[in-house]
Enzyme design. Structure first.
Site, short mmCIF file in Angstrom:
data_model
loop_
_atom_site.label_atom_id
_atom_site.label_comp_id
_atom_site.label_asym_id
_atom_site.label_seq_id
_atom_site.Cartn_x
_atom_site.Cartn_y
_atom_site.Cartn_z
N GLY A 66 18.33 77.56 52.82
CA GLY A 66 18.28 77.69 51.21
C GLY A 66 16.61 77.16 50.88
N CYS A 67 15.92 76.23 51.36
CA CYS A 67 14.57 76.06 51.13
C CYS A 67 13.93 77.29 51.50
CB CYS A 67 14.19 74.60 51.88
SG CYS A 67 15.28 73.46 51.40
N THR A 68 13.88 77.84 52.32
CA THR A 68 13.15 79.25 52.67
C THR A 68 13.34 80.08 51.43
OG1 THR A 68 13.22 78.78 55.07
CG2 THR A 68 12.78 80.98 54.41
N ALA A 71 11.46 78.72 48.59
CA ALA A 71 10.00 79.04 48.42
C ALA A 71 9.47 80.54 48.73
CB ALA A 71 9.61 78.23 49.95
#
Length: 181
Positions: A66-68, A71
């Site tokens: 999710g964070c990738t 970003a």
């Protein structure tokens, strides 16, 4: 703009979320900056002196799916955000080493800030209770705030979705831009 102290472990109560119009707490955090081999630090008030808005987004952990996604979405829309006079700063509790690997692996072109003791997360209400799979947990809340160059919060969004978030943010920035003219 309120000045932050670096050892803010003084309260175990859940942090309050900031609202539109709130003063954004100032801070200085160590950072991984694109095109630099040196570690540096970033101070919010210094970035705001350039007269740009700041998108300050908090994410749970570098190099997770999710964070990738989030970003890379910011990375891919950086030119569109820059055209709105916006600087993007990502904040997580990750170490500088992990942030450096994240930035290199995913070719991230904006600064990543390290807040390992969660001080800034708590000041911005990006740490606290959240629901995950129907259960309440305490942890990092995926949050995005847009801070005006005068240090006031223009947009405060909590529990945002990683996917499609930047498009939604751009639409709100366009509406704000029209109101400011």
């Amino acid at each position: 703009m309120r000045r932050m102290t670096t050892n803010a472990h003084d309260s175990d109560s859940m942090p309050e979320r900031l609202q539109e119009g709130s003063a954004a707490p100032d801070f200085t955090l160590p950072a991984v900056v694109p095109d630099s081999t040196e570690d540096s630090s970033i101070t919010l008030s210094e970035v705001l002196k350039a007269g740009r808005k700041v998108v300050l987004y908090f994410y749970p952990a570098a190099m997770t799916p999710g964070c990738t996604t989030e970003a890379c979405d910011f990375r891919d829309n950086l030119a569109r955000l820059a055209s709105k006079n916006v600087t993007v700063l990502g904040v997580s509790k990750d170490s500088l080493d992990k942030l450096r690997k994240f930035a290199q692996r995913d070719h991230l072109t904006f600064p990543l800030l390290s807040d390992p003791d969660l001080t800034v997360h708590k000041l911005y209400g990006a740490y606290g209770e959240k629901k995950l799979y129907g259960k309440v947990h305490v942890g990092v809340i995926r949050s995005t705030l847009v801070i005006n160059s005068d240090g006031s919060v223009a947009i405060a969004r909590y529990n945002v979705r990683a996917k499609g978030h930047v498009d939604s943010l751009l639409k709100v920035l366009e509406k704000l831009e029209k109101l400011e003219k």
